[in-house]
Scaffold this motif. Structure first.
Motif, PDB file in Angstrom:
ATOM      1  N   GLN A   1       0.837  -1.193   0.000  1.00 53.58           N
ATOM      2  CA  GLN A   1       0.000   0.000   0.000  1.00 53.58           C
ATOM      3  C   GLN A   1       0.873   1.244   0.000  1.00 53.58           C
ATOM      4  OE1 GLN A   1      -2.696   0.158   3.274  1.00 53.58           O
ATOM      5  NE2 GLN A   1      -3.725   2.013   2.581  1.00 53.58           N
ATOM      6  N   ALA A   2       0.523   2.197  -0.846  1.00 54.68           N
ATOM      7  CA  ALA A   2       1.300   3.431  -0.913  1.00 54.68           C
ATOM      8  C   ALA A   2       1.114   4.238   0.362  1.00 54.68           C
ATOM      9  CB  ALA A   2       0.864   4.252  -2.123  1.00 54.68           C
ATOM     10  N   HIS A   3       2.083   5.069   0.642  1.00 51.29           N
ATOM     11  CA  HIS A   3       1.936   5.993   1.770  1.00 51.29           C
ATOM     12  C   HIS A   3       0.754   6.911   1.472  1.00 51.29           C
ATOM     13  CE1 HIS A   3       2.766   9.273   4.543  1.00 51.29           C
ATOM     14  NE2 HIS A   3       3.605   8.467   5.176  1.00 51.29           N
ATOM     15  N   PRO A   4      -0.092   7.188   2.466  1.00 49.68           N
ATOM     16  CA  PRO A   4      -1.275   8.028   2.214  1.00 49.68           C
ATOM     17  C   PRO A   4      -0.954   9.374   1.582  1.00 49.68           C
ATOM     18  CG  PRO A   4      -1.398   7.018   4.383  1.00 49.68           C
ATOM     19  CD  PRO A   4      -0.041   6.693   3.845  1.00 49.68           C
ATOM     20  N   ALA A   5       0.189   9.934   1.914  1.00 45.96           N
ATOM     21  CA  ALA A   5       0.551  11.249   1.364  1.00 45.96           C
ATOM     22  C   ALA A   5       0.951  11.175  -0.097  1.00 45.96           C
ATOM     23  CB  ALA A   5       1.692  11.857   2.179  1.00 45.96           C
ATOM     24  N   LEU A   6       1.276   9.961  -0.587  1.00 47.84           N
ATOM     25  CA  LEU A   6       1.751   9.805  -1.959  1.00 47.84           C
ATOM     26  C   LEU A   6       0.680   9.255  -2.885  1.00 47.84           C
ATOM     27  CD1 LEU A   6       5.254   8.231  -1.200  1.00 47.84           C
ATOM     28  CD2 LEU A   6       4.734  10.631  -1.660  1.00 47.84           C
ATOM     29  N   ALA A   7      -0.373   8.712  -2.329  1.00 47.67           N
ATOM     30  CA  ALA A   7      -1.401   8.059  -3.139  1.00 47.67           C
ATOM     31  C   ALA A   7      -2.076   9.069  -4.066  1.00 47.67           C
ATOM     32  CB  ALA A   7      -2.440   7.398  -2.237  1.00 47.67           C
ATOM     33  N   GLY A   8      -2.047   8.776  -5.350  1.00 43.88           N
ATOM     34  CA  GLY A   8      -2.738   9.628  -6.314  1.00 43.88           C
ATOM     35  C   GLY A   8      -2.003  10.881  -6.710  1.00 43.88           C
ATOM     36  N   GLY A   9      -0.813  11.106  -6.168  1.00 43.65           N
ATOM     37  CA  GLY A   9      -0.061  12.319  -6.493  1.00 43.65           C
ATOM     38  C   GLY A   9       1.001  12.057  -7.543  1.00 43.65           C
ATOM     39  N   ALA A  10       1.843  13.054  -7.756  1.00 46.09           N
ATOM     40  CA  ALA A  10       2.954  12.902  -8.692  1.00 46.09           C
ATOM     41  C   ALA A  10       3.893  11.808  -8.192  1.00 46.09           C
ATOM     42  CB  ALA A  10       3.713  14.223  -8.814  1.00 46.09           C
ATOM     43  N   LEU A  11       4.628  11.207  -9.123  1.00 42.72           N
ATOM     44  CA  LEU A  11       5.630  10.216  -8.746  1.00 42.72           C
ATOM     45  C   LEU A  11       6.706  10.906  -7.918  1.00 42.72           C
ATOM     46  CD1 LEU A  11       6.060   8.346 -12.153  1.00 42.72           C
ATOM     47  CD2 LEU A  11       4.653   7.667 -10.198  1.00 42.72           C
ATOM     48  N   TYR A  12       6.904  10.430  -6.699  1.00 45.24           N
ATOM     49  CA  TYR A  12       7.810  11.122  -5.786  1.00 45.24           C
ATOM     50  C   TYR A  12       9.225  10.579  -5.933  1.00 45.24           C
ATOM     51  CZ  TYR A  12       9.420  13.658  -1.699  1.00 45.24           C
ATOM     52  OH  TYR A  12      10.089  14.523  -0.873  1.00 45.24           O
ATOM     53  N   LEU A  13      10.115  11.404  -6.481  1.00 44.35           N
ATOM     54  CA  LEU A  13      11.514  11.044  -6.673  1.00 44.35           C
ATOM     55  C   LEU A  13      12.409  12.091  -6.012  1.00 44.35           C
ATOM     56  CD1 LEU A  13      11.495   9.977 -10.451  1.00 44.35           C
ATOM     57  CD2 LEU A  13      11.235   8.538  -8.439  1.00 44.35           C
ATOM     58  N   ASP A  14      12.006  12.527  -4.813  1.00 45.88           N
ATOM     59  CA  ASP A  14      12.752  13.567  -4.106  1.00 45.88           C
ATOM     60  C   ASP A  14      12.952  13.207  -2.640  1.00 45.88           C
ATOM     61  OD1 ASP A  14      14.182  15.919  -4.196  1.00 45.88           O
ATOM     62  OD2 ASP A  14      12.450  17.225  -3.902  1.00 45.88           O
ATOM     63  N   TYR A  15      13.213  11.936  -2.384  1.00 49.31           N
ATOM     64  CA  TYR A  15      13.410  11.481  -1.007  1.00 49.31           C
ATOM     65  C   TYR A  15      14.634  12.108  -0.350  1.00 49.31           C
ATOM     66  CZ  TYR A  15       9.836   7.784  -1.189  1.00 49.31           C
ATOM     67  OH  TYR A  15       8.650   7.086  -1.252  1.00 49.31           O
ATOM     68  N   ASN A  16      15.612  12.568  -1.133  1.00 51.38           N
ATOM     69  CA  ASN A  16      16.775  13.216  -0.517  1.00 51.38           C
ATOM     70  C   ASN A  16      16.414  14.581   0.057  1.00 51.38           C
ATOM     71  OD1 ASN A  16      18.222  11.023  -1.368  1.00 51.38           O
ATOM     72  ND2 ASN A  16      19.848  12.192  -2.362  1.00 51.38           N
ATOM     73  N   ALA A  17      15.342  15.187  -0.465  1.00 48.75           N
ATOM     74  CA  ALA A  17      14.903  16.479   0.076  1.00 48.75           C
ATOM     75  C   ALA A  17      14.164  16.292   1.382  1.00 48.75           C
ATOM     76  CB  ALA A  17      14.016  17.193  -0.937  1.00 48.75           C
ATOM     77  N   THR A  18      13.224  15.354   1.392  1.00 47.63           N
ATOM     78  CA  THR A  18      12.493  15.017   2.606  1.00 47.63           C
ATOM     79  C   THR A  18      11.713  13.740   2.356  1.00 47.63           C
ATOM     80  OG1 THR A  18      11.167  15.951   4.423  1.00 47.63           O
ATOM     81  CG2 THR A  18      10.302  16.235   2.183  1.00 47.63           C
ATOM     82  N   THR A  19      11.358  13.065   3.426  1.00 46.60           N
ATOM     83  CA  THR A  19      10.633  11.806   3.321  1.00 46.60           C
ATOM     84  C   THR A  19       9.266  11.929   3.975  1.00 46.60           C
ATOM     85  OG1 THR A  19      11.638  11.072   5.401  1.00 46.60           O
ATOM     86  CG2 THR A  19      12.738  10.415   3.350  1.00 46.60           C
ATOM     87  N   PRO A  20       8.283  11.159   3.490  1.00 39.93           N
ATOM     88  CA  PRO A  20       7.010  11.097   4.213  1.00 39.93           C
ATOM     89  C   PRO A  20       7.249  10.512   5.606  1.00 39.93           C
ATOM     90  CG  PRO A  20       6.850  10.041   2.045  1.00 39.93           C
ATOM     91  CD  PRO A  20       8.302  10.282   2.305  1.00 39.93           C
ATOM     92  N   VAL A  21       6.464  10.937   6.564  1.00 43.78           N
ATOM     93  CA  VAL A  21       6.594  10.386   7.915  1.00 43.78           C
ATOM     94  C   VAL A  21       6.031   8.969   7.916  1.00 43.78           C
ATOM     95  CG1 VAL A  21       5.907  10.627  10.335  1.00 43.78           C
ATOM     96  CG2 VAL A  21       6.460  12.658   8.966  1.00 43.78           C
ATOM     97  N   ASP A  22       6.838   8.036   8.384  1.00 45.92           N
ATOM     98  CA  ASP A  22       6.358   6.662   8.468  1.00 45.92           C
ATOM     99  C   ASP A  22       5.219   6.590   9.487  1.00 45.92           C
ATOM    100  OD1 ASP A  22       6.368   3.772   9.619  1.00 45.92           O
ATOM    101  OD2 ASP A  22       7.614   3.627   7.810  1.00 45.92           O
ATOM    102  N   PRO A  23       4.136   5.868   9.165  1.00 43.05           N
ATOM    103  CA  PRO A  23       3.015   5.776  10.110  1.00 43.05           C
ATOM    104  C   PRO A  23       3.427   5.289  11.502  1.00 43.05           C
ATOM    105  CG  PRO A  23       2.338   4.953   7.966  1.00 43.05           C
ATOM    106  CD  PRO A  23       3.822   5.211   7.877  1.00 43.05           C
ATOM    107  N   GLU A  24       4.411   4.407  11.578  1.00 39.98           N
ATOM    108  CA  GLU A  24       4.852   3.943  12.897  1.00 39.98           C
ATOM    109  C   GLU A  24       5.567   5.040  13.672  1.00 39.98           C
ATOM    110  OE1 GLU A  24       6.504   0.044  13.511  1.00 39.98           O
ATOM    111  OE2 GLU A  24       5.924  -0.569  11.492  1.00 39.98           O
ATOM    112  N   ALA A  25       6.305   5.897  12.968  1.00 40.52           N
ATOM    113  CA  ALA A  25       6.955   7.029  13.632  1.00 40.52           C
ATOM    114  C   ALA A  25       5.902   8.014  14.135  1.00 40.52           C
ATOM    115  CB  ALA A  25       7.927   7.712  12.675  1.00 40.52           C
ATOM    116  N   LEU A  26       4.861   8.212  13.333  1.00 39.65           N
ATOM    117  CA  LEU A  26       3.773   9.098  13.759  1.00 39.65           C
ATOM    118  C   LEU A  26       3.096   8.552  15.009  1.00 39.65           C
ATOM    119  CD1 LEU A  26       1.829  11.471  13.363  1.00 39.65           C
ATOM    120  CD2 LEU A  26       0.531  10.017  11.778  1.00 39.65           C
TER     121      LEU A  26
END
Length: 387
Positions: free
Chosen positions: A8-33
């Protein structure tokens, strides 16, 4: 390589542009939240207080200290929590220099601005700042560093483990040994490397190491500095004596807890995650080369590179123009834009790349939720825009 394709995609990425900028910042992992939430609601107490409301927050901070230490092969007491990477870098650079009798600091021309500007700020305190050159792949030769340091006069050498633009990895253990031969401390900014490649501070021989929450699936606004036991640092923030007297201010317990959980997750998924990301990175590179034969040029070291980072220049199209033409992809260029005017990346120029090729660079960085399907789709979109 495609093990995450069915996940399952991260909720913040679902339906959005293809995210190829993980070096800039990462989505917060649900377990970290989830790790953070109790300290924004129920367990609100100040960990430095003497009553019962402080107990759980205090335990959360110490638990996170152990989790971060576990990722780095350090001892919990060697971890200092900060507000992020820039503060950790500044504490390492200025703190080590101001606490040393030496009056020289040595770094690379390709370092992050947090390190470069911290070094430059020391000129006002009477320090000499030496920027060591890198080779065309962005790596520094230990012999070149040896020629730059001054016996018993160099306070600190600061060199990033992995470059944020090219992903080039430095031979940190060898470089740290060179610094120590001259009597200097060694700091590495591992913001891009922590959680992506295995790290062991003892094996590396570093005295100071920076890590950043939002580069490894924790929230923004939290980071940590590893400080080898016995290393003398001049604190930058004075106050109540938190963090062993090296960083005053009441701890942000929620974000610290999230960072700890993120570090634990990273430790558990390594080295498998590094293998998976390297395979996806290489697939992306191969797909681009197949679709744009003879036009794709790698920037950075071909082998000694972060597993999820691909920096390439594509002949005939500027990096910013290319990404503007592909709104379905979220990525970065290898150049900075000042007042609307494109400027080639200082990192790529320091590697000896011509200005034209540096302006054609794009940085494509992958992460936990990247999939093979997305990589193939991204290569197709980029190639169509560059054709």
């Amino acid at each position: 390589m495609s093990e995450n394709d069915g996940a399952q995609a991260h909720p913040a990425l679902a339906g959005g542009a293809l995210y190829l900028d993980y070096n800039a910042t990462t989505p917060v992992d649900p377990e970290a939240l989830r790790a953070a939430l109790p300290y924004l609601t129920t367990h609100f107490g100040n960990p430095s207080s003497g009553h019962s409301y402080a107990g759980e927050p205090r335990r959360a901070v110490e638990r996170a200290r152990g989790q971060v230490a576990g990722l780095l092969g350090a001892r919990p007491g060697e971890i200092v929590f900060t507000s992020g990477g820039s503060e950790a870098d500044t504490l390492a650079v200025r703190g080590a220099a101001l606490g040393s009798p030496g009056r020289q600091v040595v770094t690379l021309a390709t370092e992050h601005p947090a390190v470069l500007r911290s070094c430059e700020s020391l000129r006002a305190d009477g320090f000499t700042v030496t920027r060591v050159p890198v080779d065309p792949h962005g790596r520094v030769d230990p012999d070149v560093l040896h020629a730059a340091v001054r016996e018993r006069q160099t306070a600190l050498v600061s060199i990033a483990y992995g470059n944020s633009e090219t992903g080039t990895l430095q031979p940190i253990a060898e470089l740290a040994a060179v610094a120590h031969e001259s009597g200097a401390l060694f700091h590495t900014d591992a913001a891009q490397a922590a959680g992506k490649v295995p790290l062991d501070v003892s094996a590396l021989g570093v005295d100071l190491l920076t890590m950043v929450g939002h580069k490894m699936y924790a929230p923004k606004g939290v980071g940590a500095l590893y400080v080898r036991s016995g290393t003398r640092l001049h604190p930058l923030i004075h106050g109540g004596g938190q963090e062993g007297g090296l960083r005053a201010g009441t701890e942000n317990v929620a974000l610290v807890a999230a960072l700890g959980k993120a570090a634990e997750l990273a430790r558990l998924e390594l080295p498998g995650s590094a293998v998976r990301l390297a395979a996806l990175r290489d697939l992306l590179h191969a797909e681009l080369e197949a679709r744009l034969p003879g036009r794709v040029h790698l920037n950075g070291h071909p082998a000694e590179r972060l597993p999820g980072t691909l920096n390439v220049s594509i002949d005939g199209v500027g990096g910013r123009a290319l990404l503007a033409a592909v709104p379905g992809i979220a990525a970065a260029t290898g150049s900075a834009c000042h007042e609307g005017v494109d400027a080639p990346s200082p990192v790529l120029l320091a590697m000896g790349l011509p200005a034209g090729r540096a302006s054609e660079a794009v940085r494509l960085s992958l992460g936990r939720w990247s999939t093979e399907r997305e990589v193939r789709q991204a290569a197709r979109l980029i190639a169509e825009a560059a054709a």
